[in-house]
Scaffold this motif. Structure first.
Motif, PDB file in Angstrom:
ATOM      1  N   VAL A   1      74.109 -19.172  33.639  1.00 53.88           N
ATOM      2  CA  VAL A   1      73.678 -18.204  34.812  1.00 53.88           C
ATOM      3  C   VAL A   1      72.208 -18.190  34.877  1.00 53.88           C
ATOM      4  O   VAL A   1      71.452 -18.435  35.615  1.00 53.88           O
ATOM      5  N   ILE A   2      71.748 -17.431  33.630  1.00 59.27           N
ATOM      6  CA  ILE A   2      70.227 -17.236  33.539  1.00 59.27           C
ATOM      7  C   ILE A   2      69.339 -18.430  33.609  1.00 59.27           C
ATOM      8  O   ILE A   2      68.190 -18.355  34.156  1.00 59.27           O
ATOM      9  N   TYR A   3      69.678 -19.502  32.869  1.00 63.24           N
ATOM     10  CA  TYR A   3      68.795 -20.806  32.650  1.00 63.24           C
ATOM     11  C   TYR A   3      68.551 -21.397  34.238  1.00 63.24           C
ATOM     12  O   TYR A   3      67.581 -21.591  34.912  1.00 63.24           O
ATOM     13  N   PHE A   4      69.879 -21.463  34.978  1.00 62.21           N
ATOM     14  CA  PHE A   4      69.858 -22.252  36.278  1.00 62.21           C
ATOM     15  C   PHE A   4      68.997 -21.241  37.433  1.00 62.21           C
ATOM     16  O   PHE A   4      68.633 -21.577  38.104  1.00 62.21           O
ATOM     17  N   SER A   5      69.246 -19.857  37.171  1.00 60.91           N
ATOM     18  CA  SER A   5      68.591 -18.913  38.008  1.00 60.91           C
ATOM     19  C   SER A   5      66.882 -19.055  37.768  1.00 60.91           C
ATOM     20  O   SER A   5      66.222 -18.877  38.758  1.00 60.91           O
ATOM     21  N   LEU A   6      66.701 -19.270  36.411  1.00 63.32           N
ATOM     22  CA  LEU A   6      65.245 -19.023  36.153  1.00 63.32           C
ATOM     23  C   LEU A   6      64.566 -20.587  36.870  1.00 63.32           C
ATOM     24  O   LEU A   6      63.560 -20.742  37.235  1.00 63.32           O
ATOM     25  N   MET A   7      65.308 -21.685  36.573  1.00 64.94           N
ATOM     26  CA  MET A   7      64.777 -22.804  36.914  1.00 64.94           C
ATOM     27  C   MET A   7      64.603 -22.949  38.473  1.00 64.94           C
ATOM     28  O   MET A   7      63.846 -23.524  38.944  1.00 64.94           O
ATOM     29  N   LEU A   8      65.865 -22.539  39.207  1.00 62.34           N
ATOM     30  CA  LEU A   8      65.764 -22.564  40.551  1.00 62.34           C
ATOM     31  C   LEU A   8      64.565 -21.795  41.000  1.00 62.34           C
ATOM     32  O   LEU A   8      63.912 -22.156  41.735  1.00 62.34           O
ATOM     33  N   ALA A   9      64.579 -20.614  40.447  1.00 63.96           N
ATOM     34  CA  ALA A   9      63.291 -19.778  40.904  1.00 63.96           C
ATOM     35  C   ALA A   9      61.864 -20.479  40.870  1.00 63.96           C
ATOM     36  O   ALA A   9      61.042 -20.351  41.565  1.00 63.96           O
ATOM     37  N   GLY A  10      61.850 -21.157  39.721  1.00 63.32           N
ATOM     38  CA  GLY A  10      60.409 -21.939  39.315  1.00 63.32           C
ATOM     39  C   GLY A  10      60.463 -22.991  40.366  1.00 63.32           C
ATOM     40  O   GLY A  10      59.277 -23.109  40.725  1.00 63.32           O
ATOM     41  N   VAL A  11      61.388 -23.707  40.684  1.00 67.34           N
ATOM     42  CA  VAL A  11      61.401 -24.876  41.639  1.00 67.34           C
ATOM     43  C   VAL A  11      60.978 -24.351  42.937  1.00 67.34           C
ATOM     44  O   VAL A  11      60.105 -24.810  43.538  1.00 67.34           O
ATOM     45  N   LEU A  12      61.711 -23.478  43.511  1.00 66.74           N
ATOM     46  CA  LEU A  12      61.271 -22.627  44.619  1.00 66.74           C
ATOM     47  C   LEU A  12      59.990 -22.383  44.809  1.00 66.74           C
ATOM     48  O   LEU A  12      59.449 -22.381  45.834  1.00 66.74           O
ATOM     49  N   ALA A  13      59.548 -21.524  43.752  1.00 62.27           N
ATOM     50  CA  ALA A  13      57.933 -21.168  43.860  1.00 62.27           C
ATOM     51  C   ALA A  13      57.261 -22.275  43.921  1.00 62.27           C
ATOM     52  O   ALA A  13      56.117 -22.051  44.845  1.00 62.27           O
ATOM     53  N   ASN A  14      57.211 -23.218  43.199  1.00 62.81           N
ATOM     54  CA  ASN A  14      56.314 -24.469  43.452  1.00 62.81           C
ATOM     55  C   ASN A  14      56.394 -24.914  44.599  1.00 62.81           C
ATOM     56  O   ASN A  14      55.385 -25.631  45.077  1.00 62.81           O
ATOM     57  N   ILE A  15      57.590 -24.866  45.355  1.00 61.68           N
ATOM     58  CA  ILE A  15      57.456 -25.611  46.764  1.00 61.68           C
ATOM     59  C   ILE A  15      57.044 -24.708  47.938  1.00 61.68           C
ATOM     60  O   ILE A  15      56.501 -25.219  48.668  1.00 61.68           O
ATOM     61  N   PHE A  16      57.480 -23.315  47.793  1.00 65.60           N
ATOM     62  CA  PHE A  16      57.085 -22.607  48.905  1.00 65.60           C
ATOM     63  C   PHE A  16      55.925 -21.515  48.625  1.00 65.60           C
ATOM     64  O   PHE A  16      55.630 -21.124  49.621  1.00 65.60           O
ATOM     65  N   TRP A  17      55.414 -21.498  47.461  1.00 62.37           N
ATOM     66  CA  TRP A  17      54.647 -20.338  47.356  1.00 62.37           C
ATOM     67  C   TRP A  17      53.016 -21.052  47.275  1.00 62.37           C
ATOM     68  O   TRP A  17      52.246 -21.205  46.190  1.00 62.37           O
ATOM     69  N   TYR A  18      52.649 -21.446  48.343  1.00 64.27           N
ATOM     70  CA  TYR A  18      51.499 -22.125  48.767  1.00 64.27           C
ATOM     71  C   TYR A  18      50.181 -21.385  48.380  1.00 64.27           C
ATOM     72  O   TYR A  18      49.374 -22.012  47.588  1.00 64.27           O
ATOM     73  N   SER A  19      50.187 -20.231  48.588  1.00 64.56           N
ATOM     74  CA  SER A  19      49.013 -19.465  48.333  1.00 64.56           C
ATOM     75  C   SER A  19      48.577 -19.224  46.811  1.00 64.56           C
ATOM     76  O   SER A  19      47.507 -18.990  46.346  1.00 64.56           O
ATOM     77  N   HIS A  20      49.478 -19.338  45.987  1.00 63.89           N
ATOM     78  CA  HIS A  20      49.459 -19.119  44.585  1.00 63.89           C
ATOM     79  C   HIS A  20      48.944 -20.280  44.049  1.00 63.89           C
ATOM     80  O   HIS A  20      48.057 -20.133  43.006  1.00 63.89           O
ATOM     81  N   PHE A  21      48.726 -21.421  44.584  1.00 55.43           N
ATOM     82  CA  PHE A  21      47.990 -22.689  43.921  1.00 55.43           C
ATOM     83  C   PHE A  21      46.982 -22.953  44.816  1.00 55.43           C
ATOM     84  O   PHE A  21      46.386 -24.087  44.357  1.00 55.43           O
ATOM     85  N   GLN A  22      46.209 -22.153  45.516  1.00 60.27           N
ATOM     86  CA  GLN A  22      45.017 -22.556  46.233  1.00 60.27           C
ATOM     87  C   GLN A  22      43.958 -21.927  45.514  1.00 60.27           C
ATOM     88  O   GLN A  22      44.091 -21.058  44.870  1.00 60.27           O
TER      89      GLN A  22
END
Length: 353
Positions: free
Chosen positions: A332-353
């Motif tokens: 549960v912890i692994y998939f939760s962390l990986m899902l959070a990382g993938v979603l952040a890379n997709i939707f957190w645009y401002s963080h990477f500008q």
């Protein structure tokens, strides 16, 4: 209920799937005079010491000895002892008496640790441990190709395709393929030696595909974590996968603690190796302010992924209730962390500008 039916109810199977090492330890415990044989008196003393003399009279002990003593020497050597323990006729002839006898000579874990060392017996060269060897060969070939172009600093044509480039995160393969790129010969050789030294032994017990999952999980976790904590950092090298292998050893020690020899020593060695390396990188960067191109976050994330995925996919030789709960927690912890990382890379645009 008839006597024969009662015997069937209380009997236990006499064909346990145990190794010679398991039976050797039991045999040695009851070979009181250490002469490599169990005599009639030793057999009788075993039974009497467990207060089964009223259940197993002398004539029954004699029959057990006769059945096991193939060469009529009056003793049971080790081969005869093991054969006797696996002989289905023993159960059929003596019913619940033999069942009680078996219980008397198979000790509980407290007085004799009969599981210790079982893990080491699982090492096998078949199927061959090919995963880490193939990955290492691919890394060598790609590095040599770039070197033939005069580029060994991760700026060659192959490196430019595979390196993790924070400005090209949309090219999703880079989150994995950066493991094939190395900055210099030393970087390549160190990663090769460590991943072969740590990965091949894991494959010999857990098989190549489980180790491949751990390795790739560490690589992916390393790039995802780095993209969030150091969004402008490039990544090259297999360190995320290497640290996953280190942590996988810790995972298999935890899940097979009772089955491993010197488990505490192995655990301390791997913990010390991980803590010292990551701690040194953090200290150099934040306290000594050294400008080093070491992605310690990728190391740390790879180690966390290796621990969690290792608990999830590596073999657990003797499953216990708490280990099942730990397995679910790790998954549960692994998939939760990986899902959070993938979603952040997709939707957190401002963080990477």
């Amino acid at each position: 209920m008839s006597s024969q039916q009662r015997e069937t109810v209380v009997s236990v199977p006499l064909t346990p799937t145990r190794s010679d090492l398991y039976w050797r330890r039991i045999f040695n415990k009851y070979d009181r005079d250490n002469d490599g044989r169990i005599s009639y008196l030793e057999l009788k003393n075993i039974i009497e010491s467990r207060e089964y003399d009223h259940d197993l009279p002398d004539n029954v002990v004699e029959k057990i000895m006769e059945l096991g003593d193939r060469d009529n020497s009056g003793y049971l050597d080790f081969a005869e002892f093991v054969e006797m323990m696996h002989n289905p006729d023993l159960k059929a002839v003596f019913g619940h008496f033999v069942a009680r006898y078996v219980h008397s000579i198979i000790p509980n874990r407290d007085p004799v640790d009969t599981t210790d060392g079982i893990y080491e017996e699982e090492y096998s060269c078949w199927p061959p441990a090919i995963c880490m060897i193939l990955i290492s060969l691919i890394e060598i070939v790609l590095f040599c190709y770039d070197a033939s172009q005069g580029k060994t600093d991760a700026t060659g044509p192959v490196a430019q395709i595979f390196i993790y480039n924070p400005h090209k995160r949309q090219e999703a393969w880079r989150f994995l393929t950066y493991m094939l790129v190395h900055v210099g010969v030393v970087h390549l050789v160190v990663n090769l030696l460590v991943q072969l030294f740590l990965g091949v032994p894991l494959e010999m017990v857990h098989r190549w595909w489980r180790v491949a999952l751990v390795y790739v999980a560490g690589v992916a976790a390393g790039s995802l974590a780095t993209s969030l904590t150091d969004p402008k950092v490039y990544l090259a090298g297999a360190s995320g996968g290497v640290y996953a292998l280190i942590a996988a050893h810790i995972a298999t020690i935890i899940m097979n603690w009772a089955e491993m020899e010197f488990a505490i020593v192995q655990l301390l060695v791997f913990l010390l190796l991980t803590i010292v390396d990551i701690g040194t990188a953090v200290y150099d960067r934040y306290w000594r302010h050294l400008q080093q191109n070491i992605g310690y976050v990728a190391h740390l994330a790879g180690a966390v992924a290796g621990l969690l995925v290792g608990i999830g996919v590596l073999r657990n030789l003797e499953k216990r209730k708490w280990e099942k709960r730990l397995w679910w927690a790790a998954v549960v912890i692994y998939f939760s962390l990986m899902l959070a990382g993938v979603l952040a890379n997709i939707f957190w645009y401002s963080h990477f500008q």
